[in-house]
Every structure is written in C-alpha cells, then in structure tokens.
Design a protein around this motif. Structure first.
Motif, PDB file in Angstrom:
ATOM      1  N   HIS A 174      -4.560   0.796  -1.306  1.00 13.51           N
ATOM      2  CA  HIS A 174      -3.954   2.096  -1.014  1.00 13.51           C
ATOM      3  C   HIS A 174      -4.887   2.892  -0.120  1.00 13.51           C
ATOM      4  N   PRO A 212       0.794  -1.228   0.000  1.00  8.90           N
ATOM      5  CA  PRO A 212       0.000   0.000   0.000  1.00  8.90           C
ATOM      6  C   PRO A 212       0.828   1.280   0.000  1.00  8.90           C
ATOM      7  N   THR A 225      -4.045  -4.495  -3.968  1.00 14.21           N
ATOM      8  CA  THR A 225      -3.335  -3.749  -2.914  1.00 14.21           C
ATOM      9  C   THR A 225      -4.200  -2.576  -2.494  1.00 14.21           C
TER      10      THR A 225
END
Ligand SMILES: NC(=O)c1ccc[n+]([C@@H]2O[C@H](COP(=O)([O-])OP(=O)(O)OC[C@H]3O[C@@H](n4cnc5c(N)ncnc54)[C@H](O)[C@@H]3O)[C@@H](O)[C@H]2O)c1
Length: 450
Positions: free
Chosen positions: A419, A360, A417
């Motif tokens: 973020h 992240p 992922t």
C-alpha cells in the motif's frame, strides 16, 4: 436456458436462434424507433433517469459519475449494508441509493453492474450467472409506463453470447419490446480500483448493442459520461474484449512468475531484468511476479474464457498452463518464506503479513493471495498476524498496530501487497526484517504506472 447455452457462441446455436427473434446478424432496426428516438433526446438533454443495479466497486463510482454529469441517478443493491455505505459515501445531490427495486419503474436507462463470480465445483471453477439473471429479472419486472423507451446496458463481465442468449430473453421473454421500446447494450467495465491515474471517466468505454438502435443508444449514453468511447461491431466483440484484456494479464503474470522462479534459482533479480527489458521502447510490456493474483477480475475472468472455449470443443493449452501456474503460486511463495526463515524456526515463529488485500491502496479481499499464504504458514506451525490500513478484519483477526508492535517478536514481516502507506526503508529502520513479495518495487509507485 442452461449456463452451457449461455456461453456457446452464435454459430453453435443456430438451431436455437430460430426460437428467439434476435439472431446475431438480424438487422432489427435500421432507423431508430420513435420510443427510442425520444429516449435519445432525454439522454442528450440529461433528463433521463438512470438506475445502476449493483453498487459495488463498479456500480457505485459509475453511479456517482452519472449523477455528477447531471442525470438523476438511483443506485440499487440487494445488500442493506451496501445501501447504507452508499448513502454515507454519496457526494452527489442527484444520487440516491435503494435497497428495493420499486423505483426501477422510473428509470429510462438501467445499467447492470452485479458480480459474475466463479463457483468451485466438479473439481473446477465455473461461471455463476445467478446475479446477472436476478438483476435482469428485476429490471424486467419493473417496466416503464407503456410505450416509453428504455436502455438496458450490462457492464458485468461474462462470455461472448451471454447478453444475447441469457439477458435478452429474460428482459423481453416474448421478444416484443427489444428493437421497439427496449434498447439492449453491453459495455464492459474496465475500472481499476485504487488506480489514481485512470478512473471510470477517463478509461475509454467499449460499447455495443443487440441491434443498431441499441448500439447507437449505448454509445450515446456513455458519451455523456466518459471521455472516450470505442464502439464494437457486435455484443460478442465487446464481451470478448473484456475477456481478452484480463486473460492477457493472467497469462503474462503466470509467465512472469515462472520467469521469476527461474531467476531466483540462478541468483538474478527478475525485477531488475524486467525493468531492463522495459527500456526497449517497443515490443515489450513489463509484468512482475508478486505474491499471486486475486480479486474478481484477473482471478475470475479467464475461467469464463476457458469454459467458453471448451464448450465449442476448442482447446486452451496456454490458458490451462497459466491456470496451473497460478494455482501453485501460493506454495512457491510459501517455499521462499520458509527458506528465508528456515523451516524449523518457522514452526516456532511469529510472522507479520503486511498488506492483505489483493492489490494496493484498497481493502478488497476477494480471492486475495494473502489467505493462501496465511493458511500455509499456519499449517507449518507459524503464528500469523497482519497489518493493513484498509482491512479491519482478516481471517478472524484484527489489524496489528505496527507502530506499537515489537519487531523482535517477529521472525519476518512479509509484504504481500504494498500500500502507499508502506515505506520499506522506514520499516527496516524500525527494526523489521522485511521480505518484500509485492509486485510493486519493479515499477513506479501505484498510480504512476501504465
Ligand atoms: N472490481 C473491479 O475491479 C471490476 C473491474 C471491471 C469489471 N468488473 C466486473 O464488474 C462486475 C461487478 O463487479 P464489482 O467488483 O462491482 O462487484 P461487487 O461485488 O463489488 O459489487 C456488486 C454489487 O452487486 C450487488 N448485487 C448482487 N446481486 C444483485 C442483484 N440481483 N440486484 C442488485 N444488486 C445485486 C451486491 O450486493 C454488490 O454490492 C463484475 O462482473 C466484475 O467482474 C469488476
């Protein structure tokens, strides 16, 4: 010296030690030699000039910190692109970036922070010490004026024995300067790019040296720039520390993935179970299964350890099993996506990957699991787009404008992922069918963990 020699621990190299003066237990200097004593004074009063070779994820933030702490600091990198980026991002008046090594001749302290990747060959993955050798040779080719003391500290990750057997002979081929005018240290880097809570200054630094003067100088230098220092008794102990840390994560994440697959089959949420287990205040450390590991630390360093163990004739069955688990993770993840969409429908569908960097809040794509997933989805006939605020280009395509896109065109948005910009609830409210593969939901938001 071959890579094999580099990885071999001290005991197996007894014969070779006779040819090089810095044997593991040799007491090179009990008192600080005058040139190194003078260097210690320059480090203490911060008049020492510091060079950091390699200005990537590790070297640039370190060089910025060193400059902020009052040292004139020069960042060296062989990539013109990186040098230009460092100049653009520089926030410290005492820092400058160089694409050539001439100014190494001014550096009293040189930190080496170049990559230590693994190469895929002979059906396996093997450590590549090429950049460490090149950087060390560059330092050796640009000495200080005669008689002046220099500290060389390596931060790159590699197997125990490498500083002593690869770096030292390259730095000082005749064995005439280490212990008199050159101090050689090793201090593994533990930075976690994207982590808002722990950064280079507040992560304790393990330090070590080839002799007592080197150990003292390495410790002294890092004490100027970080909050806490943890001195190791030898180079090899410091080198092994880094491999233990990352292999520990590698093995535990493999087990978390294995457990996650079992839980999936019995209809239990492994993230919930892990969270519940973590309510025990001792004896348990939570690890979560995500889309897979990536990057140049967790996904690389265990291979250094495996090779080092094999080279002394040892076995690493637990590590081997973890490697196998990680190597099959992409297929396991793909199977789940295919189950959610339906294999037949997937072949005619468009899929969005959300977050394609390996972790992240940064744009690092090295060994990202998103790449394997994309390949498997495309092999199954799916059309694949991605959206990542940190990654402009990925696998020959540009990041999709997720606000302008129509969720109805996509069978699924797979969060690889997570973020900090991604809000699953808002994405769902906007009409995206979301499948969250990231390892984030089971733990507090990035930056708040550990
Ligand atoms: N990225 C991380 O999170 C992290 C964390 C801890 C430790 N490490 C370790 O630190 C080391 C550096 O990793 P990184 O992530 O900063 O790598 P990186 O690839 O981001 O940066 C390395 C830089 O070194 C430069 N370089 C390569 N060869 C060079 C040479 N001979 N002379 C000068 N510059 C050269 C490259 O151009 C690149 O810019 C590796 O050993 C890595 O395993 C990385």
């Amino acid at each position: 010296m071959s890579e094999i020699d580099a990885q071999r621990p001290p005991t197996a190299l007894a014969a070779r030690e006779a040819t090089y003066p810095f044997a593991p237990d040799a007491e090179v200097a009990s008192a600080m030699p005058p040139a190194l004593e003078a260097l210690a004074r320059r480090v203490r009063d911060r008049s020492a000039v510091v060079g950091v070779v390699g200005q990537g994820y590790v070297g640039f933030p370190l060089a910025q910190l060193v400059a902020r702490e009052g040292f004139m600091t020069i960042g060296f990198d062989i990539s013109e692109r990186v040098v230009a980026m460092c100049r653009a991002r520089n926030e410290e008046p005492a820092y400058s970036a160089e694409g050539t090594f001439d100014r190494l001749r001014n550096c009293d302290v040189v930190v080496i922070a170049v990559p230590t990747p693994t190469r895929d060959d002979d059906g396996g993955r093997h450590p590549d010490l090429g950049p460490v050798r090149d950087a060390t040779a560059a330092v050796a080719a640009h000495p200080l004026p005669s008689g002046r003391g220099r500290l060389v500290a390596v931060e790159s990750t590699y197997a125990p024995g490498t500083t002593r057997r690869v770096v030292a002979p390259l730095l000082d081929p005749a064995g005439a300067h280490i212990g008199t005018t050159i101090a050689l240290g090793y201090s593994p880097e533990r930075i976690d790019p994207g982590n808002d809570r722990f950064h280079v200054a507040n992560i304790p630094k393990v330090t070590s040296g080839i002799d007592s003067a080197s150990a003292s100088l390495t410790e002294l230098f890092y004490r100027q720039i970080v909050e806490r220092v943890a001195p190791a008794s030898s180079l090899e102990a410091a080198e092994a520390t880094k491999l233990l840390e990352n292999t520990f994560r590698f093995v535990n994440i493999a087990f978390a993935q294995e457990f996650d697959e079992y839980c999936e089959r019995i209809g239990v949420n492994a993230r919930e179970v892990t969270g519940l287990a973590a309510s025990k205040p001792f004896g348990f450390m939570p690890f979560y299964a995500g889309a897979g590991i990536g990057g140049h630390c967790i996904a690389e360093d265990p291979y250094f350890l495996r090779e080092a163990i094999i080279q002394i004739g040892g076995g690493a069955p637990i590590l081997e099993a973890a490697i196998e688990n990680h190597q099959s993770r992409a297929e396991a993840v793909f199977r789940r996506v295919a189950e959610v969409v339906g294999a037949e429908r997937l072949a005619k569908s468009r899929v969005l990957l959300l977050g394609v960097s390996y972790k992240p809040n940064i744009g690092d794509l090295r060994r990202t699991p998103a790449l394997d997933l994309l390949a498997l989805l495309e092999a199954a006939g799916a059309a694949v787009d991605y959206h990542d605020p940190y990654v402009e280009e990925f696998a020959g395509r540009s990041s999709l404008d997720v606000v302008a896109a129509d969720p109805a065109d996509y069978a699924l948005a797979v969060m690889v992922t997570r973020h900090r910009q991604f809000e699953p609830a808002r994405l769902r409210a906007a009409g995206w069918k979301l499948f969250d593969l990231s390892d984030s939901p089971g733990r507090p938001r990035a930056g708040a963990w550990a």
